[in-house]
Design a protein around this motif. Structure first.
Motif, PDB file in Angstrom:
ATOM      1  N   THR A  54      -0.726   0.855   6.098  1.00 56.36           N
ATOM      2  CA  THR A  54      -1.379   0.766   4.796  1.00 56.36           C
ATOM      3  C   THR A  54      -0.415   0.985   3.636  1.00 56.36           C
ATOM      4  O   THR A  54      -0.354   0.182   2.705  1.00 56.36           O
ATOM      5  CB  THR A  54      -2.518   1.803   4.701  1.00 56.36           C
ATOM      6  OG1 THR A  54      -3.433   1.594   5.772  1.00 56.36           O
ATOM      7  CG2 THR A  54      -3.252   1.681   3.379  1.00 56.36           C
ATOM      8  N   THR A  55       0.346   2.065   3.681  1.00 53.38           N
ATOM      9  CA  THR A  55       1.196   2.453   2.558  1.00 53.38           C
ATOM     10  C   THR A  55       2.254   1.405   2.234  1.00 53.38           C
ATOM     11  O   THR A  55       3.011   0.988   3.106  1.00 53.38           O
ATOM     12  CB  THR A  55       1.884   3.798   2.859  1.00 53.38           C
ATOM     13  OG1 THR A  55       0.890   4.784   3.146  1.00 53.38           O
ATOM     14  CG2 THR A  55       2.723   4.259   1.680  1.00 53.38           C
ATOM     15  N   ASP A  56       2.284   0.971   0.983  1.00 44.84           N
ATOM     16  CA  ASP A  56       3.308   0.056   0.476  1.00 44.84           C
ATOM     17  C   ASP A  56       3.504  -1.170   1.371  1.00 44.84           C
ATOM     18  O   ASP A  56       4.625  -1.598   1.629  1.00 44.84           O
ATOM     19  CB  ASP A  56       4.639   0.797   0.315  1.00 44.84           C
ATOM     20  CG  ASP A  56       5.575   0.090  -0.655  1.00 44.84           C
ATOM     21  OD1 ASP A  56       5.149  -0.193  -1.791  1.00 44.84           O
ATOM     22  OD2 ASP A  56       6.719  -0.192  -0.282  1.00 44.84           O
ATOM     23  N   GLY A  57       2.426  -1.701   1.879  1.00 40.64           N
ATOM     24  CA  GLY A  57       2.507  -2.892   2.715  1.00 40.64           C
ATOM     25  C   GLY A  57       2.553  -2.614   4.201  1.00 40.64           C
ATOM     26  O   GLY A  57       2.459  -3.531   5.013  1.00 40.64           O
ATOM     27  N   GLY A  58       2.693  -1.340   4.581  1.00 42.22           N
ATOM     28  CA  GLY A  58       2.651  -0.970   5.989  1.00 42.22           C
ATOM     29  C   GLY A  58       3.954  -1.192   6.735  1.00 42.22           C
ATOM     30  O   GLY A  58       4.975  -1.568   6.171  1.00 42.22           O
ATOM     31  N   GLY A  59       3.893  -0.948   8.039  1.00 45.22           N
ATOM     32  CA  GLY A  59       5.050  -1.127   8.902  1.00 45.22           C
ATOM     33  C   GLY A  59       5.879   0.120   9.100  1.00 45.22           C
ATOM     34  O   GLY A  59       6.997   0.053   9.600  1.00 45.22           O
TER      35      GLY A  59
END
Length: 204
Positions: free
Chosen positions: A45-50
Motif C-alpha cells: 500500500t505505502t507509496d505504491g507498495g512493494g
C-alpha cells in the motif's frame, strides 16, 4: 526496516496468501542460484507498495538485534532476516513509532538508491558519498518523507552507520552486511563465534 526490492518486482513471482489492508503475507519465488521459496510480510500500500519487511526492533539499541532465516513478522520477535541477502534492493525504508501498531508513528522515510544492489551490500565505505571514516547506507539518490509524501532532499548521499572498521575484520558495518546474509545469533556487534561485543554503534 523495510526495503523495496523492485517496484514492478522484476523477475520475482508473487503469490498472495492473505492478510490485512496494509500488510500481506506473500510467498516470493527468488531466482538467485536456485529457486527458493520464502514467506515474507509485504506492504503493498505505502507509496505504491512493494516493500518487504526485513527487520524489526523494539528499542533504540541496534547492535543486539539478531538475524536468522525466520520471516520477520510485524508483531513478532525483533530480528533481521538473513534469507534475502542476495536480493537486489532499490529503496530502504525506516519507520519509527511509540506503539506496536505504528499508529503513533514519529518518523517514516526511505532512501532511494541510485542503483539497485544486494541487501547484503547495504552498507558501503569510501564510495557513494560515504567517506573512509563514514560507512553507511550510501549512493543515495533522494530521501522521501512518507509522513508528508515529499522528497526532502536530493543532496543527501550517505546515512552514516557507525565506526569505520576495516572490512576484513567483519566488525561494525561490515558485520551488519554479513548478518543480512547469514544468521548472527547475538547481533551484528558481536564476534561471530563468541558473545563478545566488538562495537557499540549502529544507526540508520
Amino acid at each position: 526496516m523495510i526495503y523495496d526490492n523492485d517496484r514492478d518486482h522484476g523477475d520475482n513471482e508473487l503469490d498472495h496468501e492473505g492478510g490485512n489492508d496494509d500488510l500481506m503475507v506473500l510467498t516470493i519465488i527468488l531466482q538467485i542460484c536456485f529457486i527458493l521459496s520464502l514467506k515474507v510480510f509485504c506492504d503493498m500500500t505505502t507509496d505504491g507498495g512493494g516493500f518487504i519487511l526485513v527487520g524489526r526492533k523494539n528499542t533504540s539499541v541496534t547492535w543486539t538485534v539478531p538475524s536468522n532465516n525466520k520471516p520477520v513478522e510485524p508483531f513478532g520477535d525483533p530480528h533481521w532476516t538473513s534469507s534475502l541477502g542476495n536480493t537486489p534492493i532499490i529503496d530502504f525504508r525506516v519507520q519509527v513509532a511509540t506503539q506496536e501498531n505504528f499508529k503513533a508513528t514519529k518518523a517514516h522515510w526511505y532512501y532511494r538508491l541510485r542503483k539497485p544492489r544486494a541487501l547484503k551490500n547495504l552498507m558501503i565505505i569510501n564510495k557513494g558519498g560515504c567517506g573512509k571514516t563514514s560507512p553507511g547506507i550510501g549512493d543515495v539518490q533522494f530521501v522521501k518523507d512518507l509522513m508528508t509524501d515529499n522528497i526532502v532532499t536530493t543532496k543527501f548521499r550517505c546515512s552514516k552507520f557507525g565506526m569505520a572498521h576495516n572490512a576484513k575484520t567483519k566488525f561494525g558495518w561490515a558485520k551488519m552486511n554479513y548478518c543480512l546474509n547469514k544468521p548472527c545469533r547475538w547481533g551484528f556487534a558481536f564476534h561471530h563465534k563468541y558473545p563478545l561485543q566488538t562495537d557499540y554503534s549502529g544507526a540508520f
